[in-house]
Scaffold this motif. Structure first.
Motif, PDB file in Angstrom:
ATOM      1  N   LEU A   1       0.836  -1.205   0.000  1.00 58.78           N
ATOM      2  CA  LEU A   1       0.000   0.000   0.000  1.00 58.78           C
ATOM      3  C   LEU A   1       0.863   1.243   0.000  1.00 58.78           C
ATOM      4  N   ASP A   2       0.841   1.977  -1.114  1.00 57.14           N
ATOM      5  CA  ASP A   2       1.517   3.272  -1.157  1.00 57.14           C
ATOM      6  C   ASP A   2       0.494   4.415  -1.186  1.00 57.14           C
ATOM      7  N   PHE A   3      -0.775   4.064  -0.944  1.00 58.95           N
ATOM      8  CA  PHE A   3      -1.890   5.003  -0.871  1.00 58.95           C
ATOM      9  C   PHE A   3      -2.239   5.614  -2.225  1.00 58.95           C
ATOM     10  N   SER A   4      -1.750   5.019  -3.305  1.00 56.38           N
ATOM     11  CA  SER A   4      -2.187   5.401  -4.642  1.00 56.38           C
ATOM     12  C   SER A   4      -3.534   4.746  -4.927  1.00 56.38           C
ATOM     13  N   GLN A   5      -4.215   5.227  -5.946  1.00 56.16           N
ATOM     14  CA  GLN A   5      -5.496   4.645  -6.329  1.00 56.16           C
ATOM     15  C   GLN A   5      -5.343   3.169  -6.696  1.00 56.16           C
ATOM     16  N   ALA A   6      -4.274   2.855  -7.433  1.00 53.06           N
ATOM     17  CA  ALA A   6      -4.084   1.474  -7.866  1.00 53.06           C
ATOM     18  C   ALA A   6      -3.863   0.542  -6.677  1.00 53.06           C
ATOM     19  N   SER A   7      -3.100   0.982  -5.674  1.00 50.26           N
ATOM     20  CA  SER A   7      -2.847   0.111  -4.529  1.00 50.26           C
ATOM     21  C   SER A   7      -4.103  -0.062  -3.679  1.00 50.26           C
ATOM     22  N   ILE A   8      -4.951   0.943  -3.619  1.00 47.53           N
ATOM     23  CA  ILE A   8      -6.206   0.814  -2.877  1.00 47.53           C
ATOM     24  C   ILE A   8      -7.160  -0.120  -3.626  1.00 47.53           C
ATOM     25  N   GLN A   9      -7.161  -0.043  -4.950  1.00 50.46           N
ATOM     26  CA  GLN A   9      -7.950  -0.986  -5.740  1.00 50.46           C
ATOM     27  C   GLN A   9      -7.448  -2.408  -5.520  1.00 50.46           C
ATOM     28  N   ALA A  10      -6.127  -2.556  -5.426  1.00 49.67           N
ATOM     29  CA  ALA A  10      -5.555  -3.879  -5.172  1.00 49.67           C
ATOM     30  C   ALA A  10      -6.065  -4.440  -3.848  1.00 49.67           C
ATOM     31  N   ALA A  11      -6.197  -3.576  -2.843  1.00 54.49           N
ATOM     32  CA  ALA A  11      -6.725  -4.025  -1.551  1.00 54.49           C
ATOM     33  C   ALA A  11      -8.185  -4.463  -1.680  1.00 54.49           C
ATOM     34  N   HIS A  12      -8.988  -3.706  -2.417  1.00 53.60           N
ATOM     35  CA  HIS A  12     -10.395  -4.079  -2.637  1.00 53.60           C
ATOM     36  C   HIS A  12     -10.499  -5.461  -3.280  1.00 53.60           C
ATOM     37  N   LEU A  13      -9.707  -5.675  -4.335  1.00 51.07           N
ATOM     38  CA  LEU A  13      -9.808  -6.931  -5.071  1.00 51.07           C
ATOM     39  C   LEU A  13      -9.247  -8.100  -4.269  1.00 51.07           C
ATOM     40  N   ALA A  14      -8.125  -7.886  -3.585  1.00 48.52           N
ATOM     41  CA  ALA A  14      -7.540  -8.967  -2.781  1.00 48.52           C
ATOM     42  C   ALA A  14      -8.503  -9.405  -1.682  1.00 48.52           C
ATOM     43  N   LEU A  15      -9.228  -8.453  -1.127  1.00 57.04           N
ATOM     44  CA  LEU A  15     -10.181  -8.762  -0.061  1.00 57.04           C
ATOM     45  C   LEU A  15     -11.252  -9.720  -0.563  1.00 57.04           C
ATOM     46  N   ARG A  16     -11.659  -9.573  -1.818  1.00 56.46           N
ATOM     47  CA  ARG A  16     -12.692 -10.444  -2.382  1.00 56.46           C
ATOM     48  C   ARG A  16     -12.201 -11.879  -2.584  1.00 56.46           C
ATOM     49  N   LEU A  17     -10.902 -12.036  -2.748  1.00 53.43           N
ATOM     50  CA  LEU A  17     -10.359 -13.368  -3.016  1.00 53.43           C
ATOM     51  C   LEU A  17     -10.119 -14.182  -1.750  1.00 53.43           C
ATOM     52  N   LEU A  18     -10.219 -13.550  -0.596  1.00 57.72           N
ATOM     53  CA  LEU A  18      -9.936 -14.242   0.659  1.00 57.72           C
ATOM     54  C   LEU A  18     -11.098 -15.127   1.091  1.00 57.72           C
ATOM     55  N   THR A  19     -10.767 -16.232   1.715  1.00 53.58           N
ATOM     56  CA  THR A  19     -11.780 -17.105   2.278  1.00 53.58           C
ATOM     57  C   THR A  19     -12.314 -16.523   3.577  1.00 53.58           C
TER      58      THR A  19
END
Length: 306
Positions: A176-194
């Motif tokens: 997380l570098d607080f860029s838009q892309a890194s925040i989007q990465a957090a959103h998407l990674a969260l969906r992949l978690l069990t």
């Protein structure tokens, strides 16, 4: 020198997270297209609510030099190679326990990175699933360099997986570098978690070794800036019940620090954002994403910046 450290947060708009579009899994049907590739595709289709589509791309045969002339390759040869890859893909999907013979499969002729990226955008895909090939100079679509080249071309996130990628990831970290892309990465990674999984937001601070008072003041101000930024990002995440979101700050060079933390924490997935501010940066994608993709032994989710 100013002692003010600024790390602005850019909130991702819902439209920028193309949830619901198809999941495009890129494969050539070879033995390197292992079970985990289709397992990851099934996971992504379930997480993002999209249909799964399989694509292969044959590079056209180059012309053969004959003296001063170049003899063109008969188009029937490329068509035969395309048909062979289609058969390989159909066989691979049928054999795989994670495959489904009803998935639509298509094979195109052209540059694999460019064609995969174009097809993903044309189909409104939510995600491209590709492989991370290791220690094999002959790998084709299932290879790290092809995945990196596709990321250079793509505006669609890419999930790159190796043979040990789990069907239900439980431990993901986000650079997380607080860029838009890194925040989007957090959103998407969260969906992949069990359910019951853990998402760790990892920010890598610059290594601080300068003795001057100005640098010390800047570093202290930088540290005070981080907690509210972490809190702001956390408030934007739609965290499912039972999933834990943690924040960690480490010092060092971003890619090695993320890889080391992933190894120490036994992470299943590393998610990173990439930036494209200039033509040169577009060519190199970004040193963090490049080094992580080339070195990681776990799945990598790379989210291109706008």
């Amino acid at each position: 020198m100013s002692a003010t450290a600024q790390l602005p947060v850019v909130s991702p708009s819902p439209a920028s997270l193309a949830i619901g579009g198809p999941i495009l899994v890129a494969s050539d049907g070879s033995a390197l297209s292992h079970e985990a590739l289709f397992t990851a595709a099934r996971l992504a289709a379930s997480a993002f609510g999209g249909a799964l589509e399989v694509i292969g791309v044959c590079e056209p045969m180059p012309g053969v030099a004959a003296g001063m002339d170049v003899l063109p390759v008969p188009p029937e040869l490329d068509e035969a190679r395309r048909a062979t890859m289609l058969e390989d893909l159909q066989r691979s999907v049928n054999i795989s326990a994670a495959g489904d013979p009803h998935w639509p499969i298509s094979v195109l002729v052209g540059s694999p990175p460019r064609m995969i990226a174009m097809e993903a955008e044309h189909r409104g895909a939510s995600l491209i699933v590709m492989g991370i090939g290791r220690h094999n100079p002959l790998d084709r679509l299932f290879g790290t360099e092809t995945t990196l080249s596709t990321l250079r071309e793509s505006h669609v996130p890419i999930l790159a997986v190796g043979p040990n990628f789990p069907a239900s990831p439980s431990n993901a970290l986000v650079g997380l570098d607080f860029s838009q892309a890194s925040i989007q990465a957090a959103h998407l990674a969260l969906r992949l978690l069990t359910q019951g999984g853990r998402l760790t937001l990892v920010h890598v601070r610059p290594r601080f070794e300068h003795p001057s008072a100005d640098w010390q003041a800047w570093d202290a101000d930088y540290g005070r800036t981080l907690p509210p930024l972490f809190e702001q990002v956390g408030s934007q995440l739609d965290t499912p019940p039972g999933v834990t979101v943690e924040t960690v700050t480490v010092r060092g060079d971003p890619a090695p620090a993320l890889l080391a933390f992933a190894q120490q924490s036994n992470a299943d997935l590393i998610a990173v954002g990439t930036q494209r501010h200039s033509f040169i940066e577009r060519l190199v994608v970004g040193s963090v994403a490049t080094r992580v993709l080339r070195t990681a032994r776990v799945g990598v989710l790379a989210v291109p910046g706008k």
